[in-house]
Design an enzyme around this catalytic site. Structure first.
Site, mmCIF file in Angstrom:
data_model
loop_
_atom_site.group_PDB
_atom_site.id
_atom_site.type_symbol
_atom_site.label_atom_id
_atom_site.label_comp_id
_atom_site.label_asym_id
_atom_site.label_seq_id
_atom_site.Cartn_x
_atom_site.Cartn_y
_atom_site.Cartn_z
ATOM 1 N N TRP A 355 0.898 -1.341 -0.070
ATOM 2 C CA TRP A 355 0.072 0.059 -0.035
ATOM 3 C C TRP A 355 1.152 1.538 -0.053
ATOM 4 O O TRP A 355 0.408 2.170 0.020
ATOM 5 C CB TRP A 355 -0.883 -0.084 1.295
ATOM 6 C CG TRP A 355 -0.126 0.203 2.636
ATOM 7 C CD1 TRP A 355 0.931 -0.085 3.038
ATOM 8 C CD2 TRP A 355 -0.737 1.111 3.630
ATOM 9 N NE1 TRP A 355 1.361 0.315 4.164
ATOM 10 C CE2 TRP A 355 0.512 1.035 4.572
ATOM 11 C CE3 TRP A 355 -1.765 1.875 4.092
ATOM 12 C CZ2 TRP A 355 0.124 1.791 5.783
ATOM 13 C CZ3 TRP A 355 -1.844 2.092 5.172
ATOM 14 C CH2 TRP A 355 -1.140 2.156 6.430
ATOM 15 N N ASP A 356 2.040 1.141 0.010
ATOM 16 C CA ASP A 356 2.935 2.154 0.007
ATOM 17 C C ASP A 356 2.829 3.526 -1.204
ATOM 18 O O ASP A 356 3.328 4.518 -0.806
ATOM 19 C CB ASP A 356 4.493 1.606 0.028
ATOM 20 C CG ASP A 356 4.809 0.669 1.211
ATOM 21 O OD1 ASP A 356 4.105 -0.175 1.136
ATOM 22 O OD2 ASP A 356 5.880 0.814 1.948
ATOM 23 N N GLU A 494 0.317 -4.279 11.863
ATOM 24 C CA GLU A 494 0.498 -5.657 11.447
ATOM 25 C C GLU A 494 0.722 -6.632 12.800
ATOM 26 O O GLU A 494 0.953 -7.770 12.865
ATOM 27 C CB GLU A 494 1.747 -5.787 10.522
ATOM 28 C CG GLU A 494 1.582 -5.262 9.232
ATOM 29 C CD GLU A 494 2.649 -5.439 8.118
ATOM 30 O OE1 GLU A 494 3.645 -5.656 8.702
ATOM 31 O OE2 GLU A 494 2.343 -5.323 7.139
ATOM 32 N N LYS A 615 2.856 -1.433 15.845
ATOM 33 C CA LYS A 615 3.862 -1.320 14.869
ATOM 34 C C LYS A 615 4.064 -0.110 14.462
ATOM 35 O O LYS A 615 5.270 0.541 14.109
ATOM 36 C CB LYS A 615 4.098 -2.648 13.902
ATOM 37 C CG LYS A 615 4.978 -2.292 12.920
ATOM 38 C CD LYS A 615 5.086 -3.694 11.840
ATOM 39 C CE LYS A 615 6.195 -3.664 10.750
ATOM 40 N NZ LYS A 615 5.971 -4.582 9.794
ATOM 41 N N GLN A 616 2.973 0.473 13.772
ATOM 42 C CA GLN A 616 3.030 1.628 13.273
ATOM 43 C C GLN A 616 1.585 2.466 13.154
ATOM 44 O O GLN A 616 0.766 1.742 14.011
ATOM 45 C CB GLN A 616 3.271 1.401 11.626
ATOM 46 C CG GLN A 616 2.179 0.619 10.908
ATOM 47 C CD GLN A 616 2.736 0.023 9.808
ATOM 48 O OE1 GLN A 616 3.357 -1.118 9.797
ATOM 49 N NE2 GLN A 616 2.726 0.796 8.764
HETATM 50 C C1 BGC Z 1 4.854 -2.220 6.722
HETATM 51 C C2 BGC Z 1 3.848 -2.044 5.791
HETATM 52 C C3 BGC Z 1 4.321 -1.643 4.446
HETATM 53 C C4 BGC Z 1 5.585 -2.651 3.913
HETATM 54 C C5 BGC Z 1 6.298 -2.297 2.918
HETATM 55 C C6 BGC Z 1 5.915 -3.312 6.358
HETATM 56 O O1 BGC Z 1 6.749 -3.482 7.212
HETATM 57 O O2 BGC Z 1 4.429 -2.714 8.078
HETATM 58 O O3 BGC Z 1 3.306 -0.939 6.169
HETATM 59 O O4 BGC Z 1 3.691 -1.753 3.504
HETATM 60 O O5 BGC Z 1 6.326 -2.827 5.071
HETATM 61 O O6 BGC Z 1 6.868 -1.305 2.933
#
Ligand code: BGC
Length: 798
Positions: A355-356, A494, A615-616
Site C-alpha cells: 500500500w506504500d 501488523e 508497529k505503526q
Molecule cells: C509495513 C507495511 C509496508 C511494508 C512495505 C511493512 O513493514 O508494516 O505497512 O507496506 O512494510 O513497505
C-alpha cells in the site's frame, strides 16, 4: 557552499559496504544495479544485484514437509564484472590488497557513481583508479562503466577482465536463504566480435528472457588501443580478457558499454538482436553521459525541492528524490509495472507492491501525473485476479492482494522466519484488506490533481466501484448497534492479527479499515454521479450494480461502526482496550532495539497480540490521509462528532503505544504532530530523513531502501510544511508558521498547470509558470485567486 547534490563516503569500510551499495544504486525505473564495486562478487561484504522492474519469478521450497511457493524479485545477471591485474600479480581485491586511498561519491545531479582509489599489490605496484558508472536515464537499455587507470610506479603488462555473469542467485536477504534462491537458467553465451560479448538467460518459471551485450574498449590519449583479446566462456558466464602494455605514470581509459533487453520490452524483434544493436549505436561514455545528464536535468527541474535548514537535510531530501526517480521514472510509463516498496535496490520484501503508493503518489501526482496513471494501470490490469480472489472468499467486486507481484494474486508469504528465534511463523498480514481503500484513495487523488476524466470514468471508476462492491460484501449489519461492521481483518498495525487466545484470524472493526470503507462508499456514490450518464449505465450493467446497492452504500457510509475506547479516543479495533499494557520501559532497558517487537516477543514465546503495542500508525492514518475539512465531513456523515480533543487525545494515546517498526510510521507522526507539537513533528521528520541513510532499523536498508518513507518525507515538505492541499475548486496553499524550516521552494503541476512556489519566513511567492489554459485557481489562506499565465504574486505572512 556544500554540494547538496552528492553523497560522499571517505575510506573503505567493509562493514558499511552493503548499506552503501543500496544507497548508491543507479537505476532508471526500468533497470537498477546496486552500487557494488565492479570487481566485487557476492560475499559477506558485497552484493552486486541487478533488478528489472516487474522482474519476478516463482519458486517452491519444501519446509518441514510442506511445499511453499514464493514469488521473488530476481537478481538478474551481473553486468558490472570488471577487474585488472598486473602481470604475475593478483586480481584487484580490496579485501586483501593494500588500499592507499579510497573515496566513493554519488553525484545525484548527474546520476554518476564514482570511486577513486589507489591500491598497492603484493609486489608493491601502486595503481590509481577512477571509476565512473551510469545507468542511462535517457537510453534505458544502456549502462556504462568508465575506468581511468594509472600505474603510478610501474610499467609492464596488464590484464583487464570484463564479463557478464548469469550464474547469480538471490542472496541479498539472509532470512530467505533456506528458500529456493535459484531463479535463472542460462540460455547461451556468444562472442559477438573481438571486443564484444553476449549473454542470454531466462528466469526459470516466469520465462522472462534477458539479453546482455557488452563492448569493452581501451584508450590512451583518446586513441583506441589494440590489446590482445581472448574470450572465455562457460555455462552462464562469458568474459573477455584484454592484454596490453602500460607505461608508468600514464593514464589509460577503459570503457564498458552494456546493452540490456528483455522479452517483456516493447518494440523489439527479440531481446538478443536489440541488445547487440544497442551497444553498436550507444557511442562512447561521454556521449551516453551527456544524454543521460540532460534527461536527469529535466527530471530535477520538475522534482527538486529546495529547503533551508541545514545542508544535510537538503542533501537527504535530494537523496530521497533521487532514489524515487531511480525506481519509478518516466521511462516506465506504459510498462506493466507497479511500485516496489523497497525500490529496485535489493531483495527485501521480494520486490512486492504493498500500500506504500499511498505515501508515494502525492509527490508523483503533482509532478509526473502520467507516471501515476501508468502505475494505477498496474492495478487495473490485475482486476480480474482481484475479482477472482473476492469470489473465492465469498465476496463481491474486487479484492486486491496485500502484496502484489506479477499477475496480481496474493503474494504475501505463507510463513516468515524470525531471525531472532530461528522459527518459521505463519504470516497472516494478508488480511490487510485496507489495501483496497488505498487503491481507491489513490485513484481519487490522482483525479483530483489532474482532472483526468477519461481515466476516472473508464479505468478508475471500474476499479473504484468494484472496490465499493467488495466493501459492501465485507460488511454485516449489527441490529443491536444499528451499525455496519467489518470482521476478520488486520489494520495497518501488523502486530495485531488476531485476538489473544483466539483461533480465529483477524480482528473486528478496525477503525481505520471501517472509516476508509465508509469513505469509499461515499466517494463511489459521488463518482457514479459525476461520470457521464452512458458510462454510468455501462458500468452498473457490467458490474451488476443495482440501484438498491447504491442505497445500501449510502446506508453503510452513514452507519459504519467506529469503536471508541472511551469518549474521544478511537479504538484501533473493537476490544483493543481489553489488551494488556505493554511494559515499554522494561523492554527498552532489556533490548537495544525494540522496533520489531513482534520478533522480540515471539522469541520469548509471547505475542504482540496480547498488548496495546502497535508497529505503526493505524487509527492515526485517518488524520494523515484526509484534510481537516474532509475528515470532519466523513465523521459527520457517520454521525460521529469530530473534535480537536478527539484528535489530540487519540494522538497522545497511540504515540505512547507505537514502536515504529515500520519506517512509514514516522511520516504519519510527523504530519499529525505538526499542529500539536512542532518540535516532535520535526524530530519525526528528521528521523524519516535519516531512516535509510543511517539504516536506523539496523540492517534493513542493505536489503533495499524504504521508498514509502523516502517519498513520504517529500510529501511532508509539500503538504505539511508548505501547507499545500489539492482541492476540488483550487490548489490551496496555507503555510503554517514554522519554527524549523526557513525556506521552501518547489514546483508543482496542478491540472496541467505548472506552478512555482517559494516560501520564506516573511512571504509566500507563487508563480503561474506555464500551462494548457491561461488561468488557474490558487487559494491562499482561505481566499481563491485567479492567476493569469506568467503571473507572480506575493503574499506577506505575519
Ligand atoms: C509495513 C507495511 C509496508 C511494508 C512495505 C511493512 O513493514 O508494516 O505497512 O507496506 O512494510 O513497505
Amino acid at each position: 557552499m556544500k554540494d547538496n547534490f552528492s553523497i560522499v563516503y571517505e575510506g573503505w569500510k567493509p562493514e558499511k559496504q552493503k548499506l552503501r551499495e543500496a544507497l548508491c544504486t543507479l537505476g532508471n525505473g526500468y533497470i537498477a544495479t546496486r552500487g557494488a564495486a565492479e570487481e566485487s562478487r557476492s560475499d559477506d561484504v558485497n552484493y552486486p544485484g541487478t533488478y528489472l522492474a516487474g522482474g519476478f519469478n516463482r519458486a517452491k521450497t519444501e519446509l518441514s514437509g510442506k511445499m511453499i511457493e514464493n514469488e521473488d524479485f530476481v537478481n538478474f545477471p551481473n553486468w558490472l564484472c570488471l577487474n585488472f591485474r598486473a602481470e604475475g600479480g593478483a586480481w584487484l581485491n580490496l579485501h586483501s590488497q593494500k588500499i592507499l586511498a579510497y573515496r566513493q561519491r554519488l553525484d545525484m545531479k548527474c546520476g554518476i557513481l564514482m570511486r577513486e582509489f589507489r591500491v598497492e599489490d603484493e609486489d608493491g605496484r601502486i595503481t590509481a583508479i577512477t571509476s565512473k558508472r551510469i545507468v542511462s536515464m535517457r537510453d534505458k537499455h544502456i549502462a556504462v562503466i568508465h575506468w581511468s587507470l594509472t600505474p603510478e610506479n610501474w610499467s609492464g603488462k596488464i590484464e583487464f577482465r570484463s564479463g557478464l555473469d548469469g550464474n547469480v542467485i538471490n542472496d541479498n536477504v539472509a532470512r530467505y536463504r533456506e528458500l529456493e534462491n535459484r531463479h535463472l537458467e542460462p540460455q547461451g553465451t556468444e562472442k559477438i566480435d573481438d571486443n564484444a560479448i553476449f549473454l542470454f538467460v531466462s528466469t526459470r518459471q516466469s520465462r522472462i528472457f534477458m539479453a546482455q551485450a557488452a563492448r569493452t574498449s581501451l584508450y590512451h590519449n583518446e586513441s583506441e588501443m589494440s590489446p590482445v583479446i581472448t574470450t572465455n566462456q562457460r555455462e552462464g558466464y562469458i568474459e573477455q580478457v584484454l592484454r596490453v602494455e602500460l607505461e608508468e605514470g600514464k593514464t589509460y581509459t577503459l570503457e564498458k558499454v552494456v546493452g540490456i533487453y528483455t522479452s517483456r520490452d516493447r518494440a523489439i524483434s527479440e531481446p538478443g538482436v536489440e541488445a547487440k544493436k544497442s551497444i553498436k549505436r550507444a557511442g562512447r561514455f561521454e556521449e551516453i553521459s551527456f544524454r543521460h545528464e540532460e534527461a536527469l536535468k529535466t527530471l530535477w527541474n520538475r522534482a527538486d525541492i529546495g529547503i533551508i535548514n541545514g545542508d544535510s537535510n537538503q542533501q537527504l531530501l535530494r537523496l530521497h528524490i533521487f532514489h524515487l526517480l531511480q525506481t519509478v521514472s518516466t521511462n516506465i510509463i506504459g510498462m506493466d509495472v507497479g511500485v516496489p516498496s523497497r525500490g529496485l535496490h535489493g531483495e527485501g520484501y521480494r520486490g512486492h507492491i504493498f500500500w506504500d503508493e499511498l505515501y508515494i503518489f502525492p509527490f508523483l501526482n503533482l509532478r509526473f501525473p502520467d507516471l501515476t496513471r501508468s502505475l494505477l494501470m498496474y492495478r487495473y490490469y490485475r482486476i480480474e485476479e482481484a475479482r477472482f480472489a473476492a469470489k473465492e472468499d465469498g465476496k463481491k467486486g474486487a479484492m486486491y492482494p496485500w502484496q502484489s507481484g506479477s499477475n496480481g494474486r496474493e503474494e504475501t508469504q505463507v510463513v516468515h522466519l524470525n531471525p531472532q528465534s530461528g522459527n518459521w511463523i505463519p504470516d497472516n498480514t494478508h488480511l490487510q484488506r485496507h489495501i483496497n481503500s488505498a487503491i481507491a484513495y489513490n485513484i481519487w487523488n490522482y483525479y483530483l490533481t489532474t482532472e483526468d476524466q477519461q481515466f476516472l470514468s473508464y479505468f478508475g471508476a471500474e476499479m473504484f466501484l468494484s472496490i465499493a462492491q467488495f466493501w459492501e460484501s465485507m460488511t454485516s449489519y449489527n441490529e443491536e448497534k444499528d451499525r455496519y461492521e467489518i470482521h476478520g481483518v488486520v489494520g495497518p498495525d501488523e502486530y495485531h492479527t488476531s485476538y489473544p487466545d483466539s483461533d480465529q484470524l483477524g480482528l473486528n472493526n478496525n477503525a481505520y479499515t471501517n472509516v476508509m470503507a465508509a469513505w469509499v462508499m461515499q466517494k463511489a456514490l459521488h463518482i457514479v454521479e459525476i461520470i457521464e450518464k452512458s458510462r454510468r449505465r455501462e458500468l452498473m450493467k457490467e458490474l451488476h450494480i443495482q440501484e438498491t446497492d447504491l442505497e445500501l452504500w449510502q446506508d453503510i457510509s452513514t452507519k459504519m461502526y467506529v469503536p471508541f475506547i472511551e469518549e474521544d479516543i478511537i479504538a484501533q479495533f473493537e476490544g483493543y482496550e481489553k489488551l494488556d499494557e505493554f511494559p515499554w520501559e522494561e523492554y527498552r532497558n532489556k533490548y537495544e532495539n525494540i522496533h520489531r517487537l513482534d520478533r522480540v516477543l515471539e522469541n520469548e514465546g509471547d505475542s504482540p497480540n496480547r498488548y496495546k503495542a502497535s508497529k505503526q500508525a493505524d487509527v492515526l492514518m485517518l488524520f494523515y490521509l484526509f484534510t481537516k475539512t474532509e475528515i470532519q465531513r466523513i465523521f459527520k456523515n457517520l454521525g460521529i462528532e469530530y473534535s480537536e480533543e478527539m484528535v489530540s487525545k487519540s494522538i497522545a494515546y497511540y504515540r505512547e503505544r507505537t514502536s515504529h517498526g515500520s519506517t512509514l510510521s514516522r511520516v504519519v507522526f510527523s504530519w499529525i504532530l505538526l499542529k500539536y507539537d512542532q518540535q516532535q513533528s520535526w524530530d519525526n521528520f528528521e528521523t524519516v530523513l535519516i531512516s535509510d541513510f543511517e539504516d536506523i532499523q539496523g540492517g534493513t536498508t542493505p536489503e533495499g531502501i524504504h521508498l514509502g518513507a523516502m517519498a513520504g518525507s517529500l510529501d511532508l515538505v509539500q503538504r505539511a510544511f508548505l501547507g499545500l492541499e489539492v482541492g476540488e475548486e483550487a490548489l490551496w496553499i496555507d503555510p503554517p508558521m514554522l519554527d524549523h524550516l526557513k525556506k521552501i521552494s518547489l514546483r508543482v503541476q496542478y491540472r496541467r498547470h505548472w506552478i512555482a512556489v517559494s516560501l520564506d519566513d516573511k512571504k509566500l511567492t507563487i508563480t503561474f509558470e506555464t500551462g494548457w489554459k491561461n488561468e488557474v485557481k490558487i487559494g491562499v489562506k482561505g481566499k481563491i485567486f485567479e492567476f493569469k499565465l506568467g503571473e507572480v504574486r506575493e503574499f506577506l505572512l505575519n
